[in-house]
Write a protein that holds these residues in place. Structure first.
Motif, PDB file in Angstrom:
ATOM      1  N   ILE A  87       4.591  55.103  72.957  1.00 43.22           N
ATOM      2  CA  ILE A  87       5.397  53.795  72.513  1.00 43.22           C
ATOM      3  C   ILE A  87       5.125  52.683  73.448  1.00 43.22           C
ATOM      4  O   ILE A  87       5.537  53.271  74.725  1.00 43.22           O
ATOM      5  N   GLU A  88       5.010  51.631  73.237  1.00 43.73           N
ATOM      6  CA  GLU A  88       4.919  50.583  74.047  1.00 43.73           C
ATOM      7  C   GLU A  88       6.175  49.790  74.080  1.00 43.73           C
ATOM      8  O   GLU A  88       6.511  49.364  72.981  1.00 43.73           O
ATOM      9  N   ARG A  89       6.766  49.572  75.152  1.00 46.42           N
ATOM     10  CA  ARG A  89       8.209  48.766  75.426  1.00 46.42           C
ATOM     11  C   ARG A  89       8.085  47.988  76.576  1.00 46.42           C
ATOM     12  O   ARG A  89       7.570  48.370  77.429  1.00 46.42           O
ATOM     13  N   GLU A  90       9.260  47.029  76.640  1.00 48.86           N
ATOM     14  CA  GLU A  90       9.466  46.359  77.742  1.00 48.86           C
ATOM     15  C   GLU A  90      10.203  47.111  78.947  1.00 48.86           C
ATOM     16  O   GLU A  90      11.088  47.896  78.477  1.00 48.86           O
ATOM     17  N   ALA A  91       9.839  47.102  79.977  1.00 47.07           N
ATOM     18  CA  ALA A  91      10.438  47.689  81.062  1.00 47.07           C
ATOM     19  C   ALA A  91      11.388  46.426  81.885  1.00 47.07           C
ATOM     20  O   ALA A  91      10.987  45.212  81.737  1.00 47.07           O
ATOM     21  N   GLY A  92      12.391  46.860  82.695  1.00 50.32           N
ATOM     22  CA  GLY A  92      13.246  45.780  83.175  1.00 50.32           C
ATOM     23  C   GLY A  92      12.452  45.284  84.424  1.00 50.32           C
ATOM     24  O   GLY A  92      11.514  45.857  85.366  1.00 50.32           O
ATOM     25  N   ILE A  93      12.918  43.812  84.664  1.00 49.88           N
ATOM     26  CA  ILE A  93      12.341  43.057  85.854  1.00 49.88           C
ATOM     27  C   ILE A  93      13.683  42.683  86.725  1.00 49.88           C
ATOM     28  O   ILE A  93      14.653  42.389  85.998  1.00 49.88           O
ATOM     29  N   HIS A  94      13.360  42.679  88.029  1.00 43.94           N
ATOM     30  CA  HIS A  94      14.503  42.296  88.880  1.00 43.94           C
ATOM     31  C   HIS A  94      14.692  41.009  88.589  1.00 43.94           C
ATOM     32  O   HIS A  94      13.874  40.100  88.453  1.00 43.94           O
ATOM     33  N   LEU A  95      16.057  40.521  88.647  1.00 44.94           N
ATOM     34  CA  LEU A  95      16.709  39.038  88.542  1.00 44.94           C
ATOM     35  C   LEU A  95      15.662  38.125  89.418  1.00 44.94           C
ATOM     36  O   LEU A  95      15.445  37.039  89.334  1.00 44.94           O
ATOM     37  N   SER A  96      15.479  38.621  90.721  1.00 47.45           N
ATOM     38  CA  SER A  96      14.923  37.731  92.016  1.00 47.45           C
ATOM     39  C   SER A  96      13.411  37.587  91.445  1.00 47.45           C
ATOM     40  O   SER A  96      12.615  36.378  92.018  1.00 47.45           O
ATOM     41  N   ASN A  97      12.757  38.029  90.478  1.00 47.26           N
ATOM     42  CA  ASN A  97      11.370  37.727  90.193  1.00 47.26           C
ATOM     43  C   ASN A  97      11.173  37.094  88.999  1.00 47.26           C
ATOM     44  O   ASN A  97      10.051  36.948  88.397  1.00 47.26           O
ATOM     45  N   VAL A  98      12.213  36.624  88.422  1.00 49.21           N
ATOM     46  CA  VAL A  98      12.260  35.540  87.291  1.00 49.21           C
ATOM     47  C   VAL A  98      13.058  34.243  87.611  1.00 49.21           C
ATOM     48  O   VAL A  98      13.867  34.145  88.449  1.00 49.21           O
ATOM     49  N   MET A  99      12.602  33.140  87.011  1.00 48.78           N
ATOM     50  CA  MET A  99      13.152  31.868  87.272  1.00 48.78           C
ATOM     51  C   MET A  99      13.205  31.223  85.936  1.00 48.78           C
ATOM     52  O   MET A  99      12.484  31.252  85.145  1.00 48.78           O
ATOM     53  N   LEU A 100      14.339  30.411  85.560  1.00 51.60           N
ATOM     54  CA  LEU A 100      14.801  29.859  84.311  1.00 51.60           C
ATOM     55  C   LEU A 100      13.751  28.734  84.019  1.00 51.60           C
ATOM     56  O   LEU A 100      13.485  27.903  84.962  1.00 51.60           O
ATOM     57  N   VAL A 101      13.088  28.480  82.980  1.00 46.60           N
ATOM     58  CA  VAL A 101      12.525  27.181  82.699  1.00 46.60           C
ATOM     59  C   VAL A 101      13.402  26.314  81.697  1.00 46.60           C
ATOM     60  O   VAL A 101      14.007  26.607  80.892  1.00 46.60           O
ATOM     61  N   CYS A 102      13.627  25.271  82.478  1.00 45.56           N
ATOM     62  CA  CYS A 102      14.310  24.082  81.855  1.00 45.56           C
ATOM     63  C   CYS A 102      13.907  23.461  80.586  1.00 45.56           C
ATOM     64  O   CYS A 102      12.966  23.393  80.461  1.00 45.56           O
ATOM     65  N   PRO A 103      14.622  23.682  79.608  1.00 48.10           N
ATOM     66  CA  PRO A 103      14.304  22.934  78.008  1.00 48.10           C
ATOM     67  C   PRO A 103      13.904  21.476  78.230  1.00 48.10           C
ATOM     68  O   PRO A 103      13.217  21.150  77.453  1.00 48.10           O
ATOM     69  N   GLU A 104      14.828  20.704  79.094  1.00 46.17           N
ATOM     70  CA  GLU A 104      14.432  19.387  79.212  1.00 46.17           C
ATOM     71  C   GLU A 104      13.148  18.967  80.045  1.00 46.17           C
ATOM     72  O   GLU A 104      12.270  18.525  79.549  1.00 46.17           O
ATOM     73  N   CYS A 105      12.925  19.605  81.142  1.00 44.21           N
ATOM     74  CA  CYS A 105      11.939  19.043  82.222  1.00 44.21           C
ATOM     75  C   CYS A 105      10.745  20.014  82.142  1.00 44.21           C
ATOM     76  O   CYS A 105       9.647  19.817  82.531  1.00 44.21           O
ATOM     77  N   ALA A 106      10.880  21.220  81.312  1.00 48.55           N
ATOM     78  CA  ALA A 106       9.818  22.145  81.255  1.00 48.55           C
ATOM     79  C   ALA A 106       9.433  22.745  82.508  1.00 48.55           C
ATOM     80  O   ALA A 106       8.169  23.070  82.607  1.00 48.55           O
ATOM     81  N   GLU A 107      10.301  22.782  83.390  1.00 52.20           N
ATOM     82  CA  GLU A 107       9.763  23.425  84.815  1.00 52.20           C
ATOM     83  C   GLU A 107      10.549  24.500  85.250  1.00 52.20           C
ATOM     84  O   GLU A 107      11.814  24.742  84.595  1.00 52.20           O
ATOM     85  N   THR A 108      10.104  25.376  86.055  1.00 52.68           N
ATOM     86  CA  THR A 108      11.062  26.350  86.592  1.00 52.68           C
ATOM     87  C   THR A 108      11.941  25.649  87.546  1.00 52.68           C
ATOM     88  O   THR A 108      11.746  24.886  88.451  1.00 52.68           O
TER      89      THR A 108
END
Length: 111
Positions: free
Chosen positions: A62-83
């Motif tokens: 079975i292929e499934r998603e594993a967790g990623i640490h919070l420090s390794n992701v950044m939000l993409v703004c819906p308005e300016c489309a940048e991290t």
């Protein structure tokens, strides 16, 4: 980062900024605040080997998603489309909202 402190929510669009999936963008499926981890759709896929539960069933991979640490992701703004980094602001009616630090737009989770 303190345990449990998280500015990200389910259905937020994030970009991976470190690791094997660096540069990929996806939607948050689950947030584990106690472990400071997020599960992002189709990112950090791992294979899980599952034994058959009875004689009539066959084993499978079975292929499934594993967790990623919070420090390794950044939000993409819906308005300016940048991290972006996330700020907090209290509106006139007393509600607390998340804001984009670059364009100052409010960020609502896409439902």
């Amino acid at each position: 980062m303190r345990q449990g402190q998280c500015n990200l929510r389910v259905n937020d669009k994030v970009e991976v900024i470190a690791g094997k999936d660096k540069g990929r963008v996806g939607k948050i499926l689950r947030v584990e605040r106690d472990k400071n981890r997020v599960f992002v759709e189709r990112i950090n896929i791992v294979k899980k080997h599952q034994k058959p539960t009875d004689a009539s069933q066959s084993g499978q991979i079975i292929e499934r998603e594993a967790g990623i640490h919070l420090s390794n992701v950044m939000l993409v703004c819906p308005e300016c489309a940048e991290t972006v980094r996330i700020g907090k602001q209290i509106l006139d009616d007393g509600t607390k909202v998340r804001i984009c630090k670059k364009c100052k737009a409010t960020i609502e989770s896409a439902k």
